[in-house]
Design a protein around this motif. Structure first.
Motif, PDB file in Angstrom:
ATOM      1  N   GLU A 122     -12.992 -12.283  33.269  1.00  0.00           N
ATOM      2  CA  GLU A 122     -12.693 -11.095  34.071  1.00  0.00           C
ATOM      3  C   GLU A 122     -11.683 -10.202  33.360  1.00  0.00           C
ATOM      4  N   LEU A 123     -10.769 -10.819  32.602  1.00  0.00           N
ATOM      5  CA  LEU A 123      -9.788 -10.043  31.845  1.00  0.00           C
ATOM      6  C   LEU A 123     -10.476  -9.230  30.757  1.00  0.00           C
ATOM      7  N   THR A 124     -11.384  -9.880  30.029  1.00  0.00           N
ATOM      8  CA  THR A 124     -12.142  -9.176  28.993  1.00  0.00           C
ATOM      9  C   THR A 124     -12.997  -8.073  29.599  1.00  0.00           C
ATOM     10  N   SER A 125     -13.612  -8.365  30.723  1.00  0.00           N
ATOM     11  CA  SER A 125     -14.440  -7.365  31.399  1.00  0.00           C
ATOM     12  C   SER A 125     -13.608  -6.162  31.825  1.00  0.00           C
ATOM     13  N   HIS A 126     -12.398  -6.424  32.309  1.00  0.00           N
ATOM     14  CA  HIS A 126     -11.525  -5.327  32.740  1.00  0.00           C
ATOM     15  C   HIS A 126     -11.178  -4.417  31.569  1.00  0.00           C
ATOM     16  N   MET A 179     -19.053  -3.411  36.798  1.00  0.00           N
ATOM     17  CA  MET A 179     -19.619  -4.713  36.502  1.00  0.00           C
ATOM     18  C   MET A 179     -21.044  -4.867  36.997  1.00  0.00           C
ATOM     19  N   SER A 180     -21.580  -3.834  37.673  1.00  0.00           N
ATOM     20  CA  SER A 180     -22.875  -4.012  38.296  1.00  0.00           C
ATOM     21  C   SER A 180     -24.020  -3.440  37.482  1.00  0.00           C
ATOM     22  N   HIS A 181     -24.036  -2.127  37.277  1.00  0.00           N
ATOM     23  CA  HIS A 181     -25.262  -1.614  36.713  1.00  0.00           C
ATOM     24  C   HIS A 181     -25.099  -0.449  35.748  1.00  0.00           C
ATOM     25  N   TYR A 194     -21.072  -5.434  26.033  1.00  0.00           N
ATOM     26  CA  TYR A 194     -21.052  -5.436  27.494  1.00  0.00           C
ATOM     27  C   TYR A 194     -21.958  -6.518  28.056  1.00  0.00           C
ATOM     28  N   HIS A 195     -23.190  -6.598  27.525  1.00  0.00           N
ATOM     29  CA  HIS A 195     -24.144  -7.576  28.051  1.00  0.00           C
ATOM     30  C   HIS A 195     -23.705  -9.005  27.743  1.00  0.00           C
TER      31      HIS A 195
END
Length: 205
Positions: A122-126, A179-181, A194-195
């Motif tokens: 989640e940290l990387t995604s943020h 994070m969705s689409h 991202y993927h």
């Protein structure tokens, strides 16, 4: 405490939560946080809680995300009917939702919600969300300027509501959509990253 000012004509406001870094919050002008031409009022930040200080009025968390450190104030409401607050532990990662405030020239965040990170992906995604939002805002600002210039050159009447930008920019930079689409505006390499992050994050849940 700084009072909210009425937005100037022609400005755009983000009605949803925008992912940011603490550095962006600390470097924001006194008038408030802006990302490109977008006025930001609700933000989400991910970082480590360095300290927790409680008094009769509020609980103050010191949040660190490696770009800076900022105080997060959780005001105590004895009459609230909400469930018991999240037990916040020092040296753990949390996602904070809140609004940026300024008092005596010092920035802080007024807390709306705080959640523990159960997965460091989640940290990387943020971080990716913040990068995408910033790049998208720059892209939209450039498109706005280009469209205005082209419009002036054609001596046509410009759209005063900037509907293209207001409808496309805000959903792009909101926490719910990141994070969705929506990954429009990324390069091919950014889409691959991202993927990979998204697949890793979903498979570990």
């Amino acid at each position: 405490m700084k009072q909210n000012k009425r937005p100037l004509k022609g400005t755009r406001r983000a009605q949803n939560v925008v992912p940011v870094t603490i550095k962006q919050l600390l470097n924001s002008p006194e008038e408030g946080l802006k990302i490109g031409d977008l006025d930001v009022h609700l933000v989400t930040v991910v970082g480590v809680i360095r300290s927790v200080v409680a008094d009769s009025m509020k609980v103050t968390y010191l949040l660190d995300d490696d770009t800076g450190v900022i105080s997060v104030h959780n005001w105590v409401d004895a009459d609230s009917d909400e469930d018991s607050p999240v037990a916040v532990m020092e040296s753990n990662y949390y996602r904070v939702y809140g609004s940026l405030r300024s008092q005596a020239g010092k920035r802080h965040v007024t807390l709306f919600k705080i959640l523990p990170l159960t997965d460091l992906n989640e940290l990387t995604s943020h971080i990716l969300e913040v990068t995408h939002c910033t790049l998208k805002s720059e892209q939209m600002t450039t498109a706005d300027q280009t469209a205005a210039q082209s419009s002036n050159e054609r001596s046509s009447v410009a759209n005063p509501n900037n509907t293209f930008l207001s409808n496309s920019m805000v959903p792009m930079c909101t926490d719910d959509n990141m994070m969705s689409h929506s990954i429009n505006g990324m390069t091919q390499k950014q889409r691959v990253v991202y993927h990979i992050i998204k697949v890793t994050y979903n498979s570990s849940r």
